[in-house]
Structure formats: structure tokens, C-alpha cells
Design an enzyme around this catalytic site. Structure first.
Site, short mmCIF file in Angstrom:
data_model
loop_
_atom_site.label_atom_id
_atom_site.label_comp_id
_atom_site.label_asym_id
_atom_site.label_seq_id
_atom_site.Cartn_x
_atom_site.Cartn_y
_atom_site.Cartn_z
CG ASN A 199 -6.59 -1.06 1.40
OD1 ASN A 199 -6.09 -0.46 0.53
ND2 ASN A 199 -5.90 -1.76 2.29
CG HIS A 235 -3.24 3.07 2.64
ND1 HIS A 235 -3.78 3.08 1.23
CD2 HIS A 235 -3.18 2.05 3.24
CE1 HIS A 235 -4.13 1.84 1.05
NE2 HIS A 235 -3.61 1.07 2.22
CB CYS A 271 -0.98 0.00 1.01
SG CYS A 271 -1.96 -1.44 1.31
N1 ACO Z 1 -18.10 -9.35 9.15
C1 ACO Z 1 -18.47 -9.73 10.42
N2 ACO Z 1 -17.63 -10.05 11.58
C2 ACO Z 1 -16.23 -9.96 11.06
C3 ACO Z 1 -15.81 -9.70 9.84
C4 ACO Z 1 -16.71 -9.42 9.04
N3 ACO Z 1 -16.37 -9.07 7.56
N4 ACO Z 1 -14.47 -9.98 10.02
C5 ACO Z 1 -14.20 -10.11 11.14
N5 ACO Z 1 -15.44 -10.35 11.94
C6 ACO Z 1 -15.43 -10.55 13.43
C7 ACO Z 1 -14.24 -11.72 13.74
O1 ACO Z 1 -14.39 -12.85 13.45
C8 ACO Z 1 -14.06 -11.12 15.22
O2 ACO Z 1 -14.96 -12.03 15.70
P1 ACO Z 1 -14.90 -12.85 17.11
O3 ACO Z 1 -14.77 -11.61 18.28
O4 ACO Z 1 -16.05 -13.73 17.29
O5 ACO Z 1 -13.52 -13.50 17.03
C9 ACO Z 1 -14.65 -9.96 15.38
O6 ACO Z 1 -15.32 -9.41 14.12
C10 ACO Z 1 -13.56 -8.85 15.67
O7 ACO Z 1 -12.44 -9.00 14.91
P2 ACO Z 1 -11.43 -7.94 14.83
O8 ACO Z 1 -10.40 -8.64 13.74
O9 ACO Z 1 -10.83 -7.74 16.28
O10 ACO Z 1 -12.15 -6.63 14.39
P3 ACO Z 1 -11.44 -5.24 14.36
O11 ACO Z 1 -12.40 -4.40 15.03
O12 ACO Z 1 -9.82 -5.12 14.56
O13 ACO Z 1 -11.67 -4.88 12.53
C11 ACO Z 1 -10.16 -4.93 10.74
C12 ACO Z 1 -11.01 -5.80 11.75
C13 ACO Z 1 -11.48 -3.91 9.84
C14 ACO Z 1 -9.61 -5.90 9.74
C15 ACO Z 1 -9.25 -3.89 11.24
O14 ACO Z 1 -8.52 -4.82 12.49
C16 ACO Z 1 -8.32 -3.29 10.31
O15 ACO Z 1 -9.16 -2.96 9.57
N6 ACO Z 1 -7.31 -3.67 10.36
C17 ACO Z 1 -6.20 -2.82 9.56
C18 ACO Z 1 -6.23 -3.69 8.00
C19 ACO Z 1 -5.66 -2.78 7.14
O16 ACO Z 1 -5.54 -1.66 7.05
N7 ACO Z 1 -4.76 -3.38 6.30
C20 ACO Z 1 -4.17 -2.72 5.14
C21 ACO Z 1 -3.38 -3.54 4.44
S1 ACO Z 1 -3.90 -4.12 3.03
C22 ACO Z 1 -2.81 -4.42 1.88
O17 ACO Z 1 -1.76 -4.35 2.30
C23 ACO Z 1 -3.04 -4.85 0.48
#
Ligand code: ACO
Length: 333
Positions: free
Chosen positions: A290, A260, A120
Site C-alpha cells: 500500500n 486504491h 490514501c
Molecule cells: N502476521 C501474522 N499474523 C498477523 C499479522 C501478521 N502480519 N497481523 C495480524 N495478525 C494476526 C492478528 O494478531 C490476529 O491474531 P488473533 O486472532 O490471534 O488475535 C489475526 O492475525 C487476525 O487479525 P485481523 O486483524 O482480524 O486480520 P484480518 O483478516 O482483518 O487482516 C488486515 C488484517 C490485513 C490489516 C486487514 O484487516 C486489512 O487489510 N484491513 C484494511 C487495512 C487498509 O486497507 N488500510 C488502508 C489504509 S493505510 C493508510 O491510510 C496509509
């Protein structure tokens, strides 16, 4: 290569363009694929919809359309382009460089061409390189493209990643500008210890493609979202501070913050740490998701179209992504 040209006073964006595929995929479509909800995706990420490329299009097709838009905007023809850098996560093929295919598509026969695989942050990495090469007098007109067809590496059995990414391309033509304008600073960083935060395990020299790697779904994007989130906020804030300091500016001078576009909560958290109100944050993640290396040039073009970038405006650009690699730049429009 241009020899004997004087070194320019400064380097800046001469033209800007983008391309987004027509197909809009909203969160309700995702509800039919994995166990998720529009409400979860919007609340956790700010994403409402993203674009997926047509089946016949690959990264170089999107990149070419964005590049053509940027060249038209700059008033630059194919013969004027000295170098093409294409930042991308997923190119058309492992090799040749996607930039070589763009060079062919554009008919930019004089141009050298290579890819930057910086996740990214790839587009900011490419911007920094091009700025340095133009400042050194090596080239005068450089196309810096960020292009992605990330829908091809999404694991539609993994709800934690497949809802996040989208396809798009953005491009700029960089060249000499008068002193005090253009890119005022640019800064890059990387912490390779954090490589496992985001990666694609299969198909490279460590795990070459085989029946086994396909069965194990190793050709899809993997991510530790929670840890990525934590590091992203920290490195984006730090990189922003360095770039502002090197430009001799402060947060008060920033008209538009163009981070980003990975997650609205990450952008707002960085904004709060920097002391930037939400009104100064450019947001496109709601409409495109993204788009990795395309995200910042696409956001710039959307900002310009919305009248949020005017002559003299100061934009702070900052990225993070796989590596973990980050980059920031301050641009006077
Ligand atoms: N729908 C419903 N529930 C979901 C989903 C979904 N799409 N995805 C995950 N969950 C659930 C999980 O299973 C988890 O359930 P559990 O508590 O029963 O285990 C719960 O939601 C919480 O999961 P977390 O991963 O802790 O959720 P978080 O609040 O951290 O959000 C997210 C997840 C959106 C991915 C966040 O962590 C994030 O944005 N991280 C940064 C990612 C990023 O920016 N990556 C960029 C690089 S991409 C690249 O390089 C090409």
C-alpha cells in the site's frame, strides 16, 4: 496563473510517470523482523513485496522523479507548469509543503505549489481540485503528484501494520483535452467520525513531539484493520457508482478498474459488488504494497506499460483512506 485563456472543453491526463525505489523488501525479510509469515501476508493482503526508499531520500525526492517522468511524457517543461499539488501522508517536514520543494527541484519557477493531506485518497482529492481549476480557466498545466515514504512511519514492533505499506511516487500532468475525453467525472467524500480507524497520534498540535510521545511510539502509523476493511468495501462501491452515474456510464463500460491498492481482498470484494470480473481489476499491491496517495498513479503507469490502457479505454479509479476519506473518478484514456 493564466488569465484570459478560454475555458477548456474537457480536462485530462497529458502525461504520466512514476518512481519506485530500488530496494525491494519481500515478506521473508518481514519474517525476520516481526512474528509473521509470507503465507499470512499473501493470503490476507495479496502483498508479496514492497519498496523502501534509500536513507537519503525523502518524499520530495521520489515526487520529483515521478513528476519529471510525467512532464517528459507530456512534453511539458518546467516553465509550462502553472501549479503543483503534492498529495502525501508524510512530507519531508511538517512544513513547508513538499510541493514547494518539488517546485524548487524542477525549476518550475512560475508554478504555485501546495500539499493535499488526504491519506490514501489524497491523490484523487488533488485530481478533483486540479480538474476544477483547469475547467474554470485558472490554470492550464497542473502537476498532480502522489508521493510517499511510509517506511519512515512504520512501527516494526506492530506486525498488523508494518507489513502493509511501501514507498513510491506517481504523477500526472493535467491539462485541456478535446470534449468527450479525459476526466469524465470525479467525486469525493469523507466521514470524519471514522478518523480513529487510521491515524498518527504524535507530532501535531494535539500531542506535540516530546520524550514521552517518542517513548510511547506515538509517531508511528496506527490502524484498526478489521473495521477499516469493512468501511472500505462499502464506500468504494458507493463512490464508484456515483462517479459512473455522473459520467453517464455503467460498469459494463469500464475497461479497467484501478482501485486504491491496499489489500487484494478489498479490491476483489468491491469488484464483486460492482459486478466487475477480476480480469478487469488492475493489481500492483503484490509488488508495491500500500503506497497510499501514490498507489493509483503508480497503478495507472503500470497498466499503461502493460498495454492495459489504450486510447479510448475507460478507467474507473477509486480510493479510500484515513479520514475516512474516499474519492472516485472516471477517465477516458
Ligand atoms: N502476521 C501474522 N499474523 C498477523 C499479522 C501478521 N502480519 N497481523 C495480524 N495478525 C494476526 C492478528 O494478531 C490476529 O491474531 P488473533 O486472532 O490471534 O488475535 C489475526 O492475525 C487476525 O487479525 P485481523 O486483524 O482480524 O486480520 P484480518 O483478516 O482483518 O487482516 C488486515 C488484517 C490485513 C490489516 C486487514 O484487516 C486489512 O487489510 N484491513 C484494511 C487495512 C487498509 O486497507 N488500510 C488502508 C489504509 S493505510 C493508510 O491510510 C496509509
Amino acid at each position: 496563473m493564466v488569465t484570459g485563456d478560454p475555458r477548456p472543453d474537457a480536462v485530462g491526463i497529458l502525461g504520466l510517470g512514476m518512481y519506485a525505489p530500488e530496494r525491494v523488501v519481500d515478506n521473508h525479510w518481514m519474517e525476520g523482523i516481526v512474528d509473521t509469515s509470507d503465507e499470512w501476508i499473501v493470503t490476507r493482503t495479496g502483498i508479496r513485496e514492497r519498496r523502501f526508499a534509500a536513507a537519503e531520500d525523502a518524499t520530495s525526492d521520489l515526487a520529483t522523479r515521478a513528476a519529471q517522468a510525467a512532464m517528459a511524457d507530456a512534453g511539458v517543461g518546467p516553465e509550462d507548469v502553472d501549479l503543483i499539488i503534492c498529495a502525501r501522508v508524510i512530507g519531508d517536514m511538517m512544513f513547508p509543503a513538499t510541493a514547494a520543494l518539488v517546485q524548487r527541484n524542477l525549476g518550475a519557477r512560475r508554478a504555485a505549489a501546495y500539499d493535499v493531506v488526504g491519506g490514501c485518497s489524497g491523490w484523487v482529492y488533488a485530481l478533483h481540485q486540479a480538474r476544477g481549476m483547469i475547467a474554470a480557466g485558472l490554470y492550464r498545466r497542473v502537476l498532480v503528484i502522489g508521493a510517499e515514504v511510509l517506511s519512515r512511519i512504520l512501527d516494526f514492533q506492530d506486525r498488523s501494520t508494518c507489513v502493509l505499506l511501501g514507498d513510491a511516487a506517481g504523477a500526472v500532468v493535467l491539462g485541456p483535452v478535446p470534449q468527450g475525453q479525459g476526466i469524465l467525472s470525479s467525486h469525493l467524500g469523507c466521514d470524519g467520525n471514522l478518523w480513529e480507524l487510521m491515524y498518527l497520534p504524535g507530532g501535531g498540535s494535539r500531542r506535540p513531539a516530546s520524550h514521552e510521545t517518542v517513548e510511547q511510539r506515538l509517531h508511528y502509523f496506527r490502524m484498526n484493520g478489521r473495521e477499516t476493511y469493512r468501511h472500505a468495501v462499502q464506500v468504494m462501491e458507493e463512490a464508484s457508482q456515483v462517479a459512473l452515474r455522473e459520467a453517464g456510464l455503467t460498469v459494463a463500460d469500464v475497461d479497467l478498474f484501478v482501485p486504491h491498492q491496499a489489500n487484494l481482498r478489498i479490491m476483489q470484494a468491491v469488484g464483486r459488488r460492482l459486478g466487475l470480473d477480476d480480469a478487469r481489476i488492475m493489481v500492483t499491491v503484490d509488488r508495491y504494497g500500500n503506497t497510499s496517495s501514490a498507489s493509483i498513479p503508480v497503478a495507472l503507469e503500470e497498466a499503461r506499460a502493460a498495454g492495459r490502457l489504450e486510447r479510448g479505454s475507460v478507467a474507473l479509479l477509486v480510493s479510500f483512506g484515513t479520514g475516512l476519506a474516499w474519492g472516485a473518478a472516471v477517465v477516458r484514456w
